[in-house]
Design an enzyme around this catalytic site. Structure first.
Site, PDB file in Angstrom:
ATOM      1  N   ARG A  90      58.858 -12.683 112.041  1.00  0.00           N
ATOM      2  CA  ARG A  90      57.985 -13.146 113.130  1.00  0.00           C
ATOM      3  C   ARG A  90      57.279 -14.451 112.838  1.00  0.00           C
ATOM      4  O   ARG A  90      57.187 -15.312 113.705  1.00  0.00           O
ATOM      5  CB  ARG A  90      57.028 -12.042 113.570  1.00  0.00           C
ATOM      6  N   THR A  91      56.780 -14.639 111.624  1.00  0.00           N
ATOM      7  CA  THR A  91      55.997 -15.856 111.362  1.00  0.00           C
ATOM      8  C   THR A  91      56.886 -17.097 111.434  1.00  0.00           C
ATOM      9  O   THR A  91      56.540 -18.085 112.075  1.00  0.00           O
ATOM     10  CB  THR A  91      55.296 -15.761 109.990  1.00  0.00           C
ATOM     11  N   LYS A 118      68.714 -24.010  92.260  1.00  0.00           N
ATOM     12  CA  LYS A 118      69.319 -24.683  91.103  1.00  0.00           C
ATOM     13  C   LYS A 118      68.274 -25.001  90.044  1.00  0.00           C
ATOM     14  O   LYS A 118      68.504 -25.775  89.138  1.00  0.00           O
ATOM     15  CB  LYS A 118      69.991 -25.981  91.555  1.00  0.00           C
ATOM     16  N   ARG A 140      55.467 -20.728 103.355  1.00  0.00           N
ATOM     17  CA  ARG A 140      55.129 -19.388 102.866  1.00  0.00           C
ATOM     18  C   ARG A 140      55.694 -19.263 101.463  1.00  0.00           C
ATOM     19  O   ARG A 140      56.831 -19.665 101.204  1.00  0.00           O
ATOM     20  CB  ARG A 140      55.746 -18.317 103.762  1.00  0.00           C
ATOM     21  N   HIS A 168      46.446 -15.790 104.898  1.00  0.00           N
ATOM     22  CA  HIS A 168      47.446 -15.928 105.955  1.00  0.00           C
ATOM     23  C   HIS A 168      46.658 -16.291 107.218  1.00  0.00           C
ATOM     24  O   HIS A 168      46.482 -15.480 108.120  1.00  0.00           O
ATOM     25  CB  HIS A 168      48.184 -14.588 106.118  1.00  0.00           C
TER      26      HIS A 168
HETATM   27  C1  NCD Z   1      52.367 -10.083 106.898  1.00  0.00           C
HETATM   28  C2  NCD Z   1      52.615 -10.994 105.733  1.00  0.00           C
HETATM   29  O1  NCD Z   1      53.700 -11.536 105.564  1.00  0.00           O
HETATM   30  O2  NCD Z   1      51.668 -11.186 104.989  1.00  0.00           O
HETATM   31  N1  NCD Z   1      53.322 -10.156 107.921  1.00  0.00           N
HETATM   32  C3  NCD Z   1      53.350 -11.148 108.824  1.00  0.00           C
HETATM   33  O3  NCD Z   1      53.022 -12.270 108.573  1.00  0.00           O
HETATM   34  N2  NCD Z   1      53.762 -10.833 110.052  1.00  0.00           N
HETATM   35  C4  NCD Z   1      52.123  -8.707 106.474  1.00  0.00           C
HETATM   36  C5  NCD Z   1      53.227  -7.960 105.771  1.00  0.00           C
HETATM   37  O4  NCD Z   1      54.203  -8.541 105.309  1.00  0.00           O
HETATM   38  O5  NCD Z   1      53.096  -6.742 105.649  1.00  0.00           O
END
Ligand code: NCD
Length: 347
Positions: A90-91, A118, A140, A168
């Protein structure tokens, strides 16, 4: 935090002109000023936001909700690089869609086929990407602090899409937006964040933002998944769901972040579900109209029961995803959109 790393003016931060001035010009972004006048850092963490600094991205909400097919061109010619070192659905999709809806060129860097595999270091990768002059990098990474490090090495703006167990921020912003749309305001609400608090960056960003916005926060989970000193963040700590959920307005469930666990933190999944999984029985302790939230991905039968996850009246889990696109559009617009010179930075 979202880093704004423009090298112009003062220490890289444009002047903050005060909420009302910005409100006149920016009706669509979350805006945050520097944490204080003497702060020369380019980093703004979510805990630096002041309530008056936040504006809800209503135009983008409308666009996402009604999906009227309008693609604006405010980011035309701008390049966004998505760099995800951890699995994400989703992100990553949300940032990609947000960028594309605003007319940006979006590049998804596939980490599995990149030079990182690598043996290249994060810094070398960052410097290489920087040489291609992107306007924004969304990253991320599994290490806490890595986004901050990256932002020191590149000239463009950087958005933290989740760094280890640290923060986050866009998740907290979209959660706040979802709650505000349902409840009008966050002021005075009682929110329980439940489950694996220890490994959760979502919990940390939410603890900061919810309190800034006037909500009271409880954290609920087994002692093994509760960070020591968590009460120093101003939250009430509970080790059982019955007390933790009593009279809350919002129940925010978290996934067991097994990928960050070394060793075992719960005796068994079935025992965890029995004591800490949200089901109709435990939900009875919350207010009758309490909202159910989850950042996803959900593990049904582990931290949440399908009956409550799919409760159409109370679960706002899909709405969170929807608001995610709107919030990210607002962040992109604020950082690299046409009006960026008028804006401080985004939380
Ligand atoms: C969260 C994350 O990646 O920190 N998910 C997200 O961003 N939708 C929470 C999770 O991974 O449980």
């Amino acid at each position: 935090y979202i880093h704004h790393a423009r090298k112009e003016a003062n220490d890289g931060w444009p002047e903050f002109r005060g909420s009302s001035a910005i409100e006149d010009q920016v009706d669509c972004a979350y805006v945050v000023r520097k944490s204080d006048a003497s702060d020369t850092k380019k980093t703004v963490e979510i805990k630096c936001i002041k309530p008056g600094d936040m504006m809800m991205p209503e135009p983008f909400v409308a666009e996402v909700e009604f999906d009227d097919g309008k693609k604006t061109a405010s980011l035309r010619g701008r390049t966004l690089i998505n760099m995800f070192f951890e699995a994400s659905t989703r992100t990553q999709a949300s940032f990609e869609l947000a960028g594309k809806r605003l007319g940006a060129d979006v590049m998804n860097m596939s980490v599995s086929s990149s030079s990182i595999r690598k043996g290249e270091t994060l810094i070398d990768t960052a410097v290489t990407l920087n040489a291609m002059h992107p306007d924004l990098i969304v990253m991320r990474h599994h290490s806490s602090g890595s986004v901050e490090l990256l932002s020191q090495k590149v000239d463009c703006s950087v958005i933290n899409a989740g760094d280890g167990q640290h923060e986050h921020p866009t998740q907290a912003l979209l959660d706040a937006l979802t709650i505000r749309r349902r409840r009008g305001s966050l002021q005075g609400l009682l929110v329980a964040i439940c489950g694996d608090i220890m490994h959760s960056r979502v919990a940390r960003s939410n603890i900061h933002l919810l309190q800034i916005m006037g909500a009271r926060v409880r954290v609920v989970g087994p002692p093994t998944l509760m960070p020591t000193d968590i009460d120093k963040l101003g939250v009430e700590v509970h080790y059982n769901m019955r007390n933790g959920l009593k009279d809350v307005d919002i129940v925010m469930m978290l996934r067991l972040q097994t990928e960050r666990m070394q060793g075992s933190f719960v005796p068994s999944i079935s025992e965890y579900f029995r004591f800490f999984g949200l089901d109709a029985e435990k939900l009875k302790f919350a207010k009758p109209n309490a909202l159910i939230m989850h950042p996803g991905p959900m593990n049904r039968g582990v931290e949440i029961d399908s009956e409550v996850a799919d409760d159409l009246d109370r679960s706002v889990i899909h709405e969170q995803v929807e608001m995610g696109v709107a919030v990210r559009m607002a962040c992109l617009e604020a950082l690299i959109g046409g009006r960026r010179n008028a804006i401080g930075a985004v939380a």
